[in-house]
Design a protein around this motif. Structure first.
Motif, PDB file in Angstrom:
ATOM      1  N   THR A  32       0.760  -1.296  -0.155  1.00 57.45           N
ATOM      2  CA  THR A  32       0.172   0.081  -0.044  1.00 57.45           C
ATOM      3  C   THR A  32       0.796   1.354   0.077  1.00 57.45           C
ATOM      4  O   THR A  32       0.271   2.286   0.097  1.00 57.45           O
ATOM      5  N   GLU A  33       2.141   1.018  -0.033  1.00 58.65           N
ATOM      6  CA  GLU A  33       3.078   2.284  -0.101  1.00 58.65           C
ATOM      7  C   GLU A  33       2.528   3.443  -0.991  1.00 58.65           C
ATOM      8  O   GLU A  33       2.761   4.750  -0.703  1.00 58.65           O
ATOM      9  N   PRO A  34       2.404   3.014  -2.199  1.00 61.11           N
ATOM     10  CA  PRO A  34       1.857   4.054  -3.264  1.00 61.11           C
ATOM     11  C   PRO A  34       0.581   4.828  -2.951  1.00 61.11           C
ATOM     12  O   PRO A  34       0.518   6.059  -3.265  1.00 61.11           O
ATOM     13  N   VAL A  35      -0.187   4.136  -2.345  1.00 57.61           N
ATOM     14  CA  VAL A  35      -1.604   4.737  -1.687  1.00 57.61           C
ATOM     15  C   VAL A  35      -1.176   6.043  -0.710  1.00 57.61           C
ATOM     16  O   VAL A  35      -1.770   7.050  -1.033  1.00 57.61           O
ATOM     17  N   TRP A  36      -0.232   5.533   0.172  1.00 58.89           N
ATOM     18  CA  TRP A  36       0.345   6.701   1.227  1.00 58.89           C
ATOM     19  C   TRP A  36       1.104   7.787   0.678  1.00 58.89           C
ATOM     20  O   TRP A  36       1.099   8.861   0.920  1.00 58.89           O
ATOM     21  N   ALA A  37       2.025   7.235  -0.409  1.00 57.82           N
ATOM     22  CA  ALA A  37       2.849   8.400  -0.975  1.00 57.82           C
ATOM     23  C   ALA A  37       2.043   9.409  -1.659  1.00 57.82           C
ATOM     24  O   ALA A  37       2.087  10.508  -1.691  1.00 57.82           O
ATOM     25  N   ALA A  38       0.804   8.886  -2.459  1.00 57.91           N
ATOM     26  CA  ALA A  38       0.060   9.705  -3.280  1.00 57.91           C
ATOM     27  C   ALA A  38      -0.844  10.672  -2.225  1.00 57.91           C
ATOM     28  O   ALA A  38      -0.819  11.965  -2.468  1.00 57.91           O
ATOM     29  N   LEU A  39      -0.936  10.229  -0.943  1.00 55.54           N
ATOM     30  CA  LEU A  39      -2.031  11.012  -0.135  1.00 55.54           C
ATOM     31  C   LEU A  39      -1.174  11.888   0.586  1.00 55.54           C
ATOM     32  O   LEU A  39      -1.384  13.075   0.530  1.00 55.54           O
ATOM     33  N   ILE A  40       0.085  11.525   1.076  1.00 54.65           N
ATOM     34  CA  ILE A  40       0.964  12.580   1.661  1.00 54.65           C
ATOM     35  C   ILE A  40       1.737  13.579   0.672  1.00 54.65           C
ATOM     36  O   ILE A  40       1.559  14.793   1.058  1.00 54.65           O
ATOM     37  N   SER A  41       1.752  13.155  -0.647  1.00 58.16           N
ATOM     38  CA  SER A  41       2.198  14.117  -1.480  1.00 58.16           C
ATOM     39  C   SER A  41       0.876  15.155  -1.882  1.00 58.16           C
ATOM     40  O   SER A  41       1.347  16.641  -1.859  1.00 58.16           O
ATOM     41  N   ALA A  42      -0.331  14.840  -1.801  1.00 62.06           N
ATOM     42  CA  ALA A  42      -1.312  15.746  -2.082  1.00 62.06           C
ATOM     43  C   ALA A  42      -1.712  16.725  -0.991  1.00 62.06           C
ATOM     44  O   ALA A  42      -1.895  17.777  -1.067  1.00 62.06           O
ATOM     45  N   VAL A  43      -1.805  15.731   0.315  1.00 57.74           N
ATOM     46  CA  VAL A  43      -1.935  16.740   1.471  1.00 57.74           C
ATOM     47  C   VAL A  43      -0.949  17.894   1.947  1.00 57.74           C
ATOM     48  O   VAL A  43      -1.341  18.988   2.315  1.00 57.74           O
ATOM     49  N   ALA A  44       0.278  17.052   2.040  1.00 56.14           N
ATOM     50  CA  ALA A  44       1.263  17.920   2.571  1.00 56.14           C
ATOM     51  C   ALA A  44       2.096  19.032   1.425  1.00 56.14           C
ATOM     52  O   ALA A  44       2.616  20.041   2.043  1.00 56.14           O
ATOM     53  N   PHE A  45       2.133  18.421   0.386  1.00 58.44           N
ATOM     54  CA  PHE A  45       2.855  19.414  -0.720  1.00 58.44           C
ATOM     55  C   PHE A  45       2.062  19.806  -1.695  1.00 58.44           C
ATOM     56  O   PHE A  45       2.350  20.412  -2.842  1.00 58.44           O
ATOM     57  N   LYS A  46       0.768  19.471  -1.575  1.00 60.76           N
ATOM     58  CA  LYS A  46      -0.328  20.053  -2.841  1.00 60.76           C
ATOM     59  C   LYS A  46       0.342  19.507  -4.078  1.00 60.76           C
ATOM     60  O   LYS A  46       0.058  20.182  -5.050  1.00 60.76           O
TER      61      LYS A  46
ATOM     62  N   LEU B  70      -6.329   6.152 -10.411  1.00 60.99           N
ATOM     63  CA  LEU B  70      -7.160   4.726 -10.502  1.00 60.99           C
ATOM     64  C   LEU B  70      -6.163   3.379 -10.285  1.00 60.99           C
ATOM     65  O   LEU B  70      -7.150   2.454  -9.893  1.00 60.99           O
ATOM     66  N   THR B  71      -5.129   3.521 -10.192  1.00 58.09           N
ATOM     67  CA  THR B  71      -4.493   2.312 -10.111  1.00 58.09           C
ATOM     68  C   THR B  71      -4.400   2.027  -8.594  1.00 58.09           C
ATOM     69  O   THR B  71      -3.998   0.712  -8.048  1.00 58.09           O
ATOM     70  N   LEU B  72      -4.726   2.944  -7.874  1.00 59.49           N
ATOM     71  CA  LEU B  72      -4.871   2.717  -6.072  1.00 59.49           C
ATOM     72  C   LEU B  72      -6.098   2.016  -5.994  1.00 59.49           C
ATOM     73  O   LEU B  72      -5.986   1.543  -4.679  1.00 59.49           O
TER      74      LEU B  72
END
Length: 419
Positions: free
Chosen positions: A211-225, A234-236
Motif C-alpha cells: 500500500t506504499e503508493p497509496v500513502w505516497a499519493a496521499l502525503i504528496s497531495a495533503v502535505a505538498f499539494k 485509479l491504479t490505487l
C-alpha cells in the motif's frame, strides 16, 4: 532447531525453482527497451556541470569540485516539476530508474549479470524473511530483533571502509542533522515491519507494504499539494480493495500486525517523499554514493531505535524471552546465529537491490518488485505452512497487481509528458 533446519532445507529446495523468476526482469527489460524512442530521454537541463555519482541513469547524488555530496533536484519535464525520484530506497515505487533509451551495451554479459543479481537478490530476500520470522518465533521481542538487525550492517561496511574497498563517508554535524529525518524513518519502517512479521504472517505484512503508493499519493497531495493524473489514482483502487479483501479473509489476522504493517508502509512512503523534498540541493557530506548513504542511514537508524528498544522491551523482557527460547530447545549459539544471520541478510539484500535495480527501466523495476513479493509470499507459505483462503489469495493478487500498475502508470505518464 530441528524445525528451523527443516524450514531452511524446504526454502533451499524452493529457491532452485523460484530463482528462475530472476530471468523475468531481464526479459522485461529487453522487451521494453526497443520501443522507447531516444527522443524520450531526460534532457540534461538539470544536470550539473560537475562530476556525478549516478544511480539509475539519473544524477542521484552530485559531488562538487570540493568532493561535497549534495542532494539534487532530479526533475524531469514531467507532470510533477516539484517531485524527483528517490535515490536511496531501491524497493520503493519512487526509486530512480533508468530511462530505457539510456541503456547501452545491452548484450549477453549485461543480461547474465542482471540475471545473477536478481537471483541473488531474491535468495537473500527470501532468506531474510524466513530468518527474521524464525528469530521472532524463537524470541518474540521484535524491537530488540529489529535493533540488532540494523546493527549487523555496521561490521560489514566497517570492513569495507577500513580496508579501502569503499571510500569512507565524511559527515559534519550539520550533515548528520540533515540526514536524521531519513534515518529515523528508515528505522521506523524497519521496526514496524518486524513487529508486523512477529504478530502475523509474512504474506500479510507484504500485502500491507504494497500500500506504499497509496500513502505516497496521499502525503504528496495533503502535505505538498502535488497531485497525480487521474489514471494513476485509479491504479490505487485495486490496491485498497485487495488489501481490504485480504484483511477480511486473513486467517492469522491480528490488529497489531495490521497496524504495524500499515505504519511501515506509511513511513516508507514518507521517507521516499522527504528524500526528494528535504535533501534537494543540501550538502550531505563526502563520499556518499547510494550504497554509503544506505550504510550511514542504517547506522543512524540503529542509534535512533536503540533507546526506544531498551525502553519498550528492556533487559528483563530480553532475559525472559531468551530463557523461554532455551527452555524450548534452542542453544545460546543457535540464537546468536539466528540473530546475526538475519541481520547480515537484511543488509546484504538491500546492497544487492541497489546493484540490480539501478540498471533497469521503470517497467522492469515495477515487475521485479511484483515478482519479489510473489516469491516471498509463496516461500513463506510453503515454509511456515500458513493457511491462505481463496479470497485472501485474490485480495493479495489485486493489491500486488495494483502496486505494479501504479509504478507502470507513473512511468508511462512521465514519458508521455516528455514527448
Amino acid at each position: 532447531m530441528y524445525m528451523y533446519m527443516k524450514r531452511v532445507s524446504t526454502s533451499t529446495a524452493l529457491i532452485g525453482t523460484l530463482c528462475l523468476s530472476s530471468q523475468i526482469p531481464v526479459v522485461v527489460d529487453a522487451l521494453v527497451q526497443p520501443y522507447v524512442s531516444r527522443s524520450n530521454r531526460v534532457t540534461g537541463s538539470r544536470r550539473p556541470p560537475t562530476s556525478t555519482q549516478s544511480l539509475g541513469g539519473f544524477p542521484a547524488i552530485v559531488q562538487n569540485r570540493n568532493g561535497v555530496t549534495t542532494g539534487t533536484a532530479l526533475r524531469s519535464s514531467s507532470y510533477l516539476d516539484s517531485l524527483q525520484c528517490d535515490p536511496y530506497d531501491p524497493e520503493s515505487s519512487e526509486f530512480c530508474t533508468v530511462d530505457p533509451a539510456d541503456i547501452k551495451n545491452d548484450g549477453i554479459k549485461r543480461k547474465l549479470r542482471l540475471t545473477g543479481l536478481f537471483a541473488l537478490w531474491y535468495i537473500l530476500n527470501i532468506g531474510y524473511n524466513i530468518g527474521n520470522k524464525s528469530v521472532l518465533n524463537a524470541l518474540p521481542i521484535p524491537w530488540t530483533a529489529a535493533t540488532i538487525e540494523l546493527f549487523f550492517g555496521f561490521p560489514y561496511v566497517a570492513f569495507l571502509w577500513t580496508t579501502g574497498l569503499r571510500k569512507t563517508p565524511k559527515l559534519s554535524v550539520d550533515n548528520v542533522k540533515t540526514l536524521s529525518s531519513q534515518a529515523f524513518l528508515l528505522a521506523a519502517t524497519h521496526v514496524a515491519g518486524v513487529i508486523s512479521f512477529g504478530a502475523g504472517a509474512i504474506s500479510f505484512t507484504h500485502i500491507l507494504k504494497a500500500t506504499e503508493p497509496v500513502w505516497a499519493a496521499l502525503i504528496s497531495a495533503v502535505a505538498f499539494k502535488d497531485f497525480l493524473p487521474l489514471p494513476i489514482y485509479l491504479t490505487l483502487v485495486p490496491i485498497m480493495g485487495g488489501v481490504g479483501l485480504a484483511s477480511m479473509k486473513e486467517l492469522s489476522f491480528t490488529w497489531l500486525s495490521f497496524i504495524a504493517g500499515t505504519v511501515s508502509a506509511v513511513t516508507s512512503a514518507s521517507k521516499a517523499i522527504l528524500s526528494k523534498k528535504v535533501l534537494d540541493g543540501k550538502p550531505l557530506g563526502e563520499n556518499l554514493g547510494p550504497a554509503n548513504m544506505f550504510a550511514v542511514l542504517t547506522i543512524l537508524g540503529f542509534l535512533f531505535i536503540l533507546p526506544a528498544s531498551i525502553l519498550i522491551e528492556g533487559p528483563f523482557a530480553i532475559k525472559t524471552a531468551w530463557a523461554a527460547a532455551l527452555a524450548n530447545g534452542y542453544t545460546q549459539g543457535q540464537l546468536l546465529r539466528l540473530l546475526s544471520v538475519s541481520g547480515f541478510l537484511y543488509y546484504l539484500y538491500n546492497e544487492v537491490a541497489f546493484l540490480a535495480l539501478s540498471e533497469v527501466a521503470p517497467v522492469t523495476h515495477a515487475v521485479t518488485n511484483t515478482v519479489k513479493r510473489v516469491v516471498i509470499i509463496l516461500a513463506s507459505v510453503l515454509v511456515f505452512r500458513n493457511p491462505v483462503t481463496k479470497l485472501g489469495m485474490v485480495g493479495s493478487a489485486m493489491a500486488i497487481f495494483g502496486a505494479t500498475l501504479y509504478s507502470i502508470a507513473k512511468s508511462r505518464y512521465k514519458t508521455v509528458k516528455k514527448e
